[in-house]
Design a protein around this motif. Structure first.
Motif, short mmCIF file in Angstrom:
data_model
loop_
_atom_site.label_atom_id
_atom_site.label_comp_id
_atom_site.label_asym_id
_atom_site.label_seq_id
_atom_site.Cartn_x
_atom_site.Cartn_y
_atom_site.Cartn_z
N ASN A 96 37.67 38.61 42.86
CA ASN A 96 39.29 37.93 42.38
C ASN A 96 40.29 38.46 43.51
O ASN A 96 40.79 37.08 43.92
CB ASN A 96 40.27 38.74 41.12
CG ASN A 96 39.54 37.98 39.92
OD1 ASN A 96 38.76 36.81 39.73
ND2 ASN A 96 39.77 38.50 38.57
N LEU A 129 34.09 41.71 38.60
CA LEU A 129 35.55 41.01 38.98
C LEU A 129 36.77 41.54 39.13
O LEU A 129 37.20 40.51 40.40
CB LEU A 129 35.88 41.16 37.37
CG LEU A 129 36.88 40.56 36.89
CD1 LEU A 129 36.71 38.49 36.81
CD2 LEU A 129 37.05 40.95 35.50
N LYS A 130 37.59 42.64 39.71
CA LYS A 130 38.29 42.67 40.58
C LYS A 130 38.37 42.63 42.48
O LYS A 130 38.85 41.41 42.77
CB LYS A 130 38.95 44.36 40.67
CG LYS A 130 39.60 45.18 41.46
CD LYS A 130 40.13 46.57 41.38
CE LYS A 130 41.30 46.71 41.67
NZ LYS A 130 41.14 46.92 43.64
N SER A 143 41.89 35.08 45.51
CA SER A 143 42.72 35.63 45.95
C SER A 143 43.06 34.71 47.41
O SER A 143 43.75 34.35 47.97
CB SER A 143 44.06 36.60 45.72
OG SER A 143 43.87 36.70 44.11
N ASP A 176 37.82 34.71 37.66
CA ASP A 176 38.91 34.14 36.63
C ASP A 176 38.87 32.69 37.43
O ASP A 176 38.71 32.19 38.07
CB ASP A 176 39.90 35.22 37.20
CG ASP A 176 41.33 34.72 36.58
OD1 ASP A 176 41.18 33.86 35.88
OD2 ASP A 176 42.85 34.91 36.49
N GLU A 191 31.36 35.80 34.06
CA GLU A 191 32.54 36.50 33.80
C GLU A 191 32.82 37.20 34.68
O GLU A 191 33.69 38.50 34.34
CB GLU A 191 32.56 36.68 32.62
CG GLU A 191 32.32 35.41 31.03
CD GLU A 191 32.55 36.16 29.62
OE1 GLU A 191 32.93 38.00 29.12
OE2 GLU A 191 32.81 35.19 28.85
#
Length: 173
Positions: free
Chosen positions: A81, A77-78, A85, A114, A111
């Protein structure tokens, strides 16, 4: 405009890569960001060599999402994202005219991305002089279906995998 290549059939990434090549050939600057893919696929090495192309991808994924433990999911997830970005920054700064978010729909549905960041891409793609954004994967959420200008669904009618034939380099990856 916002493009979605979705469905259970083969060809979503190939279609988006084709769009990227067409844009590059027209003098556009392009960013392709990949999600949920652990190994390089044939088009990535070639695309990296083309002028005007930026490739962003997470290299540490070596498991399917259903095989990940909580720590691995948090790390994915990190990473996803951060990749989103970076691509968003290129788009917002006007450094690219097309962003391809390959397999972002799968990252959203598991999930591992984001949705707020993805909504920003959809918002940026609206308008007459807006950049192009292409999303690939399965099961696009309603907010993207409603925002999309193009929706192309690939349907699997037959695939060698159904006969036990594994993915082949140069064809499936």
């Amino acid at each position: 405009m916002l493009h979605i290549y979705c469905g259970d059939g083969k060809g979503k990434t190939s279609a988006a890569a084709g769009l990227a090549v067409r844009a590059l050939g027209s003098g556009w600057r392009v960013c392709l960001a990949q999600f949920l893919k652990g190994r390089e696929s044939g088009e990535i090495e070639l695309l990296r060599t083309l002028p005007g192309m930026t490739v962003l991808r997470e290299h540490n994924l070596d498991k399917f999402t259903f095989q990940m433990d909580q720590a691995e999911r948090a790390a994915a997830l990190k990473a996803h994202n951060e990749t989103l970005s970076q691509a968003l920054e290129l788009l917002e700064q006007g450094r690219v005219e097309l962003v391809v978010l390959d397999e972002i729909l799968g990252a959203l549905s598991t999930e591992l991305a984001d949705p707020v960041l993805v909504k920003r891409f959809a918002a940026l793609s609206a308008g007459r002089r807006a950049p192009e954004v292409a999303l690939t994967g399965r099961n696009p959420p309603d907010f993207l279906l409603e925002a999309a200008d193009y929706i192309t669904e690939m349907n699997c009618r037959r695939h060698p995998y159904q006969k036990g034939i594994v993915a082949r380099k140069g064809v499936e990856f």
